[in-house]
Design a protein around this motif. Sequence first.
Motif, PDB file in Angstrom:
ATOM      1  N   GLU A  27      -5.393   1.757   9.576  1.00  0.00           N
ATOM      2  CA  GLU A  27      -5.735   2.391   8.294  1.00  0.00           C
ATOM      3  C   GLU A  27      -4.577   2.283   7.304  1.00  0.00           C
ATOM      4  O   GLU A  27      -4.770   2.056   6.125  1.00  0.00           O
ATOM      5  N   LYS A  53       0.823  -1.215   0.000  1.00  0.00           N
ATOM      6  CA  LYS A  53       0.000   0.000   0.000  1.00  0.00           C
ATOM      7  C   LYS A  53       0.861   1.272   0.000  1.00  0.00           C
ATOM      8  O   LYS A  53       2.058   1.220   0.304  1.00  0.00           O
ATOM      9  N   TYR A  74     -12.451  -2.178  -3.383  1.00  0.00           N
ATOM     10  CA  TYR A  74     -12.866  -2.291  -1.981  1.00  0.00           C
ATOM     11  C   TYR A  74     -14.392  -2.192  -1.825  1.00  0.00           C
ATOM     12  O   TYR A  74     -14.878  -1.820  -0.755  1.00  0.00           O
ATOM     13  N   ASN A 103      -2.056   0.060   6.848  1.00  0.00           N
ATOM     14  CA  ASN A 103      -1.529  -1.208   7.363  1.00  0.00           C
ATOM     15  C   ASN A 103      -0.607  -1.990   6.405  1.00  0.00           C
ATOM     16  O   ASN A 103      -0.519  -3.197   6.468  1.00  0.00           O
ATOM     17  N   HIS A 159     -16.448  -3.107   1.251  1.00  0.00           N
ATOM     18  CA  HIS A 159     -16.428  -2.269   2.464  1.00  0.00           C
ATOM     19  C   HIS A 159     -17.198  -0.955   2.294  1.00  0.00           C
ATOM     20  O   HIS A 159     -17.065  -0.059   3.123  1.00  0.00           O
ATOM     21  N   PHE A 177     -15.146   3.448   7.719  1.00  0.00           N
ATOM     22  CA  PHE A 177     -13.792   3.803   7.301  1.00  0.00           C
ATOM     23  C   PHE A 177     -13.607   3.833   5.778  1.00  0.00           C
ATOM     24  O   PHE A 177     -12.514   4.092   5.292  1.00  0.00           O
ATOM     25  N   ARG A 231       2.846  -6.771   8.754  1.00  0.00           N
ATOM     26  CA  ARG A 231       2.138  -5.616   9.322  1.00  0.00           C
ATOM     27  C   ARG A 231       2.763  -5.159  10.635  1.00  0.00           C
ATOM     28  O   ARG A 231       2.828  -3.969  10.918  1.00  0.00           O
TER      29      ARG A 231
HETATM   30  P1  ATP Z   1      -6.949  -6.141   3.468  1.00  0.00           P
HETATM   31  O1  ATP Z   1      -8.279  -6.415   2.816  1.00  0.00           O
HETATM   32  O2  ATP Z   1      -6.399  -4.770   3.134  1.00  0.00           O
HETATM   33  O3  ATP Z   1      -5.963  -7.243   3.225  1.00  0.00           O
HETATM   34  P2  ATP Z   1      -7.908  -7.176   5.909  1.00  0.00           P
HETATM   35  O4  ATP Z   1      -8.540  -8.240   5.062  1.00  0.00           O
HETATM   36  O5  ATP Z   1      -7.008  -7.635   7.010  1.00  0.00           O
HETATM   37  O6  ATP Z   1      -7.129  -6.138   5.028  1.00  0.00           O
HETATM   38  P3  ATP Z   1     -10.408  -5.833   5.934  1.00  0.00           P
HETATM   39  O7  ATP Z   1     -11.415  -6.048   6.997  1.00  0.00           O
HETATM   40  O8  ATP Z   1     -10.631  -6.448   4.593  1.00  0.00           O
HETATM   41  O9  ATP Z   1      -9.007  -6.268   6.530  1.00  0.00           O
HETATM   42  O10 ATP Z   1     -10.227  -4.273   5.757  1.00  0.00           O
HETATM   43  C1  ATP Z   1      -9.738  -3.671   4.561  1.00  0.00           C
HETATM   44  C2  ATP Z   1      -8.896  -2.474   4.922  1.00  0.00           C
HETATM   45  O11 ATP Z   1      -9.713  -1.496   5.535  1.00  0.00           O
HETATM   46  C3  ATP Z   1      -7.783  -2.780   5.923  1.00  0.00           C
HETATM   47  O12 ATP Z   1      -6.592  -3.124   5.288  1.00  0.00           O
HETATM   48  C4  ATP Z   1      -7.657  -1.499   6.704  1.00  0.00           C
HETATM   49  O13 ATP Z   1      -6.737  -0.627   6.079  1.00  0.00           O
HETATM   50  C5  ATP Z   1      -9.030  -0.887   6.630  1.00  0.00           C
HETATM   51  N1  ATP Z   1      -9.757  -1.147   7.878  1.00  0.00           N
HETATM   52  C6  ATP Z   1     -10.297  -2.320   8.286  1.00  0.00           C
HETATM   53  N2  ATP Z   1     -10.892  -2.192   9.473  1.00  0.00           N
HETATM   54  C7  ATP Z   1     -10.731  -0.908   9.845  1.00  0.00           C
HETATM   55  C8  ATP Z   1     -11.129  -0.131  10.965  1.00  0.00           C
HETATM   56  N3  ATP Z   1     -11.809  -0.674  11.978  1.00  0.00           N
HETATM   57  N4  ATP Z   1     -10.771   1.165  10.990  1.00  0.00           N
HETATM   58  C9  ATP Z   1     -10.092   1.714   9.977  1.00  0.00           C
HETATM   59  N5  ATP Z   1      -9.695   1.063   8.870  1.00  0.00           N
HETATM   60  C10 ATP Z   1      -9.998  -0.237   8.796  1.00  0.00           C
END
Ligand code: ATP
Length: 148
Positions: free
Chosen positions: A112, A11, A51, A114, A54, A59, A104
């Motif tokens: 955010e 990222k 995305y 990550n 989401h 967020f 990570r």
């Molecule tokens: P990714 O999809 O990026 O691999 P992940 O599968 O571990 O991460 P997801 O739940 O899919 O987590 O969330 C997608 C992205 O949204 C995360 O990478 C993070 O940057 C952001 N995110 C997730 N949860 C939160 C939260 N509670 N507050 C802020 N940002 C969040």
Amino acid sequence: MSGNITFTMIKPGAVQNEHIGPILSMINDAGFRIVAMKYVKLRTTQAEVFYNIHKEKAFFKDLIKFITSGPVVAIILEKENAVQDYRKLIGTTDPTKAEEGTIRKLFAKSIEHNAVHGSDSNENAIIECNFFFSYSEKFAKDGNCMSV
Ligand code: ATP
Ligand code: MG
């Protein structure tokens, strides 16, 4: 074959902080093979599609702003049990809770910001690979490089 592929994205924060090399090194050391890789900047509309899952989350807006704030490295990885093994290598979404020695834990600034994305299922891995590349099962099976 689908269980052997995952998609990752380094990222913008990790790119800006010059963590591409160390992250690729960890991916290599963990036994993943890079099948395809490119350095690109997502447009807002593209990030919203990537995305989409989401879009109702609080967020979402910040996530789109962050992921479009600079270039990312999009990578297809191959390994047995790729999705699960890669999520183990990157650690929990929140880096403060991520296991020691994970990507990570080492490189993420916050939940955010990550550091990396990792596919969460075999089905989504294929969808995400196709979002960035003209991925095909045959391509993975042959172990060939992609044509431009
Ligand atoms: P990714 O999809 O990026 O691999 P992940 O599968 O571990 O991460 P997801 O739940 O899919 O987590 O969330 C997608 C992205 O949204 C995360 O990478 C993070 O940057 C952001 N995110 C997730 N949860 C939160 C939260 N509670 N507050 C802020 N940002 C969040
Ligand atoms: Mg996810």
